[in-house]
Design an enzyme around this catalytic site. Structure first.
Site, PDB file in Angstrom:
ATOM      1  CB  SER A  76      20.985  74.168 -80.917  1.00  0.00           C
ATOM      2  OG  SER A  76      21.080  73.096 -79.745  1.00  0.00           O
ATOM      3  CE1 TYR A 123      26.216  75.761 -79.801  1.00  0.00           C
ATOM      4  CE2 TYR A 123      24.620  74.811 -78.858  1.00  0.00           C
ATOM      5  CZ  TYR A 123      25.414  74.992 -79.835  1.00  0.00           C
ATOM      6  OH  TYR A 123      24.913  74.391 -80.879  1.00  0.00           O
TER       7      TYR A 123
END
Length: 249
Positions: free
Chosen positions: A141, A155
């Site tokens: 990401s 995350y």
């Protein structure tokens, strides 16, 4: 080189489903796994209607069941003959600020996004080492480049760890026929963020997945997608002051 037989985890929805659709259009055989088998069955029908000349295999898989990861990957390999590419895509985005009573959710995200990713990488690389060929793709990401607050804290940490893991594996198999790619998507609309209203530079799932598949096909070590603006913006994020990063999350 054409990677004909492609395994995708977390394929029942979101980016996994979107990538499967794009690869089906390209005539690739697909080995798809996820927890929700009924969604995989629907996706299989959709993919075969899109391209009846491909093979689509589906199996239920909870990536947190590590023994099942190895057995499912090996079953796919036996059924297809070879696995040419494995895309480690399964993940989640649960969580909250550290110390606010949501340890269980943060732990679940850490286990799914990183520990389970290690299991998937191990299973894929065992197959690739035995074949002396293959392409491992980890879906990280843009958040991997910095720390973020609130629900993004754990995350982002898991994605940074996955990026580092990818590089370590890449170093380990340098100068072999095995390739390692780490994809860093920017903001792409999917089930994981469908309730978030204001997101800068967000693109729809189809646009995002087309960019991801294009980057995967190039087999570069790292790719930030869509390339505009993330190929440039990720450098800015690395040096941006914390006050700005705080406003982004």
């Amino acid at each position: 080189m054409v990677r004909q037989n492609i395994l995708i985890t977390g394929a029942s929805s979101g980016l996994g489903k979107g990538m499967a659709i794009e690869f089906a259009k390209m005539g690739r055989n697909l080995a798809l796994c996820a927890r929700r088998i009924e969604r995989l069955e629907e996706l299989k029908s959709e993919l075969l209607a899109l391209n009846p000349n491909i093979q689509v295999l589906i199996k239920p898989l909870d990536v947190n069941n590590h023994e099942q990861v190895f057995s499912v990957f090996n079953e796919f390999k036996e059924e297809l003959g070879t696995l040419d590419r494995v895309i480690v895509n399964a993940g989640m985005g649960k969580g909250a600020s550290i110390g606010t009573g949501y340890f269980h959710a943060n732990k679940q995200t850490a286990e799914t996004n990183f520990i389970a990713a290690i299991a998937q990488c191990e299973a894929a690389m065992e197959i690739f080492r035995a074949q002396n060929s293959g392409h491992l793709v980890n879906i990280s990401s843009i958040s991997a480049v910095r720390g973020f607050r609130r629900a993004m804290t754990v995350y982002a940490a898991t994605k940074a760890a996955l990026t580092s893991l990818s590089e370590g594996i890449r170093i380990d198999v340098m100068n072999t026929p095995i390739q390692i790619t780490c994809i860093h998507p920017g903001f792409i609309r999917s089930e994981i963020n469908d309730k978030v209203e204001k997101v800068p530079f967000i693109v729809d799932t189809e646009t995002g997945c087309k960019a991801m598949v294009s980057a995967i096909e190039k087999e570069k070590a790292n790719a930030f997608v869509p390339s505009y603006p993330w190929a440039i913006l990720h450098w800015f994020l690395r040096v941006a002051p914390l006050s700005l990063i705080r406003k982004m999350s």
